[in-house]
Design a protein around this motif. Sequence first.
Motif, mmCIF file in Angstrom:
data_model
loop_
_atom_site.group_PDB
_atom_site.id
_atom_site.type_symbol
_atom_site.label_atom_id
_atom_site.label_comp_id
_atom_site.label_asym_id
_atom_site.label_seq_id
_atom_site.Cartn_x
_atom_site.Cartn_y
_atom_site.Cartn_z
ATOM 1 N N PHE A 224 5.401 -7.907 13.049
ATOM 2 C CA PHE A 224 5.213 -7.138 11.816
ATOM 3 C C PHE A 224 4.793 -8.069 10.678
ATOM 4 N N ALA A 225 5.423 -9.249 10.579
ATOM 5 C CA ALA A 225 5.041 -10.219 9.533
ATOM 6 C C ALA A 225 3.570 -10.595 9.686
ATOM 7 N N ALA A 226 3.136 -10.785 10.917
ATOM 8 C CA ALA A 226 1.749 -11.190 11.167
ATOM 9 C C ALA A 226 0.767 -10.081 10.786
ATOM 10 N N GLU A 227 1.097 -8.859 11.156
ATOM 11 C CA GLU A 227 0.213 -7.728 10.828
ATOM 12 C C GLU A 227 0.155 -7.526 9.312
ATOM 13 N N LEU A 228 1.311 -7.687 8.657
ATOM 14 C CA LEU A 228 1.346 -7.518 7.202
ATOM 15 C C LEU A 228 0.509 -8.605 6.525
ATOM 16 N N HIS A 229 0.608 -9.818 7.051
ATOM 17 C CA HIS A 229 -0.194 -10.918 6.515
ATOM 18 C C HIS A 229 -1.687 -10.610 6.650
ATOM 19 N N ASP A 230 -2.081 -10.051 7.793
ATOM 20 C CA ASP A 230 -3.486 -9.663 7.991
ATOM 21 C C ASP A 230 -3.925 -8.663 6.926
ATOM 22 N N LEU A 231 -3.052 -7.696 6.669
ATOM 23 C CA LEU A 231 -3.387 -6.670 5.658
ATOM 24 C C LEU A 231 -3.532 -7.298 4.269
ATOM 25 N N LEU A 232 -2.584 -8.173 3.908
ATOM 26 C CA LEU A 232 -2.603 -8.780 2.572
ATOM 27 C C LEU A 232 -3.848 -9.640 2.385
ATOM 28 N N HIS A 233 -4.223 -10.342 3.465
ATOM 29 C CA HIS A 233 -5.330 -11.287 3.296
ATOM 30 C C HIS A 233 -6.685 -10.692 3.633
ATOM 31 N N ALA A 234 -6.707 -9.428 3.887
ATOM 32 C CA ALA A 234 -8.012 -8.778 4.081
ATOM 33 C C ALA A 234 -8.157 -7.704 3.002
ATOM 34 N N GLU A 235 -7.634 -6.533 3.242
ATOM 35 C CA GLU A 235 -7.870 -5.395 2.344
ATOM 36 C C GLU A 235 -7.208 -5.575 0.976
ATOM 37 N N VAL A 236 -5.967 -6.121 0.946
ATOM 38 C CA VAL A 236 -5.272 -6.241 -0.343
ATOM 39 C C VAL A 236 -6.011 -7.236 -1.247
ATOM 40 N N GLU A 237 -6.413 -8.362 -0.677
ATOM 41 C CA GLU A 237 -7.163 -9.343 -1.490
ATOM 42 C C GLU A 237 -8.442 -8.738 -2.045
ATOM 43 N N GLN A 238 -9.031 -7.856 -1.253
ATOM 44 C CA GLN A 238 -10.291 -7.253 -1.672
ATOM 45 C C GLN A 238 -10.072 -6.160 -2.730
#
Length: 473
Positions: A224-238
């Motif tokens: 879950f931490a890894a998936e959340l990190h993916d979300l933060l560093h892709a869509e959230v950053e954008q």
Amino acid sequence: MSLLRSSVRCSSYPTHVVRMFSSSASRSKQRLVILGSGWGGYEVLRGIDKKRWNVTIISPTNAFNFTPLLASCAVGTLEFRCAVEPVRKYSPEVIAYQAWCDAIDFKQKVLTCMPATPSLSSERSSARLVESSKPWTQSSGVGTPFTVRYDKLVIAVGAYSQTFDVPGVKQYAHFLKDVRDARAIRTRILDCFELANQPILSDIQRRNLLNFCIVGGGPTGVEFAAELHDLLHAEVEQHYPSLARLAKITLYDVAPNILGNFDRSLATYAEDKFRRDGISIKTRHHVERVEKDRMFVKEQGEVPFGLLVWSTGLAPNPLIQSIAYIAKHERSQSLLTDNNLNVLTKDGQIDPDVWAIGDAAITKTAELPATAQVANQKAKYMVKKLNKIVKDQEHTKPFEFHNQGSLAYLGDWKAIYDRSTAETGIKTKESGRLAWLLWRSAYFTMTLSIRNKILVPTYWFLNWIFGRDLSRF
Ligand code: FAD
């Protein structure tokens, strides 16, 4: 998944409302009842010879949850539909009741069940019971209990989330056991960003809202931490560029290391990767109390959070706890079975008509881990056995587990794979992109229906091209 349901309900049955349920299916066939529609129960349902058995499945959800994909669903890498399979697919061939089994009379071969659907008299409270992923917060005694008879019984009710009785966890933390949990987590993540985006908030308030805490450094917490990190560093950053820098992920565990069941070098690989990615790992940390939007950690003091995901292992299902007739495994309190998966009674006898599989059971001679892999293999074994029974044949070969290895996703298309074969003593380890390919192909292969075999890669592809959907519903 819930913690306290069954035991509360048993005592509140008004006996006059309990009625016998008769089925329209032929009585010349033996009645097989399957309890639970998870990795164990659903696989038995799929494989059983429905023409020769009179099959009933009883489960509080009318779907199977493909748990390894839940972390992906919780952040929008996959849509929720990708991680469920409907039980109804097999009706009317099979009788399916969306209900909890609350008590088993092994002598009379009768199950007492409580509907897990809205009742006419208490529509609102029981509707919450079905919708909520935390039924222990619901009031007890809704619906009208009923009974079901069996000739043969497969118990596959799984286990509940372990909280170690830390105060406030059940009320204020999220669990990740089924699709409803994944949906609640996804909504909360998006809520946190929309709330933090309001102009009236201070940076400290924003940081608190965007503090994502995960307690439990096992594969579920790590993925879950890894998936959340993916979300933060892709869509959230954008889409929330000013907020992305305030967001933080922290993984807590009381143990000295995360991923304790993996080979040490793979766990170190995971820890190093998380540190590089900015995911903070706080091992040897003890959460003592959780309140609304904050928790108290012995080594750290007060920690405000926007989302707390709790994944610290398994606790026994209350139905299993309430069973006195069957012997239990000392540590896990799971039902003890022999090598043919028949339950063992307290006085050391075998009950020839009752089997237990999955997280709710443990084989006396081999303490296998509580995984989908084990539940699935035991279910396949049960199917063989039961399909022979109706043909008056015997399947005496004991159950044998074939370890396919363990996988954990670490984010950025990297994973770890660990497999040790007891028979040969050979250890296979893999990390990085190749392990990620193994991870994806394993779960694609394990996906059950053709619909999901199309949906899962389609969503992987769509989200790779267009990104995850950040809409809140
Ligand atoms: P479950 O799948 O939990 O099913 C239990 C069923 O019983 C459910 O349908 C439940 O509603 C029903 N039930 C509960 N109480 C009652 C009752 N009183 N009466 C009737 N029905 C009842 N394992 C792996 O091998 N690989 C993985 O990658 C992996 N990833 C995971 C990820 C997550 C997020 C989680 C939570 C688990 C993961 N696991 C994984 C573990 C795996 O999901 C479990 O070991 C597996 O689900 C156990 O199967 P089961 O059939 O015993 O229980």
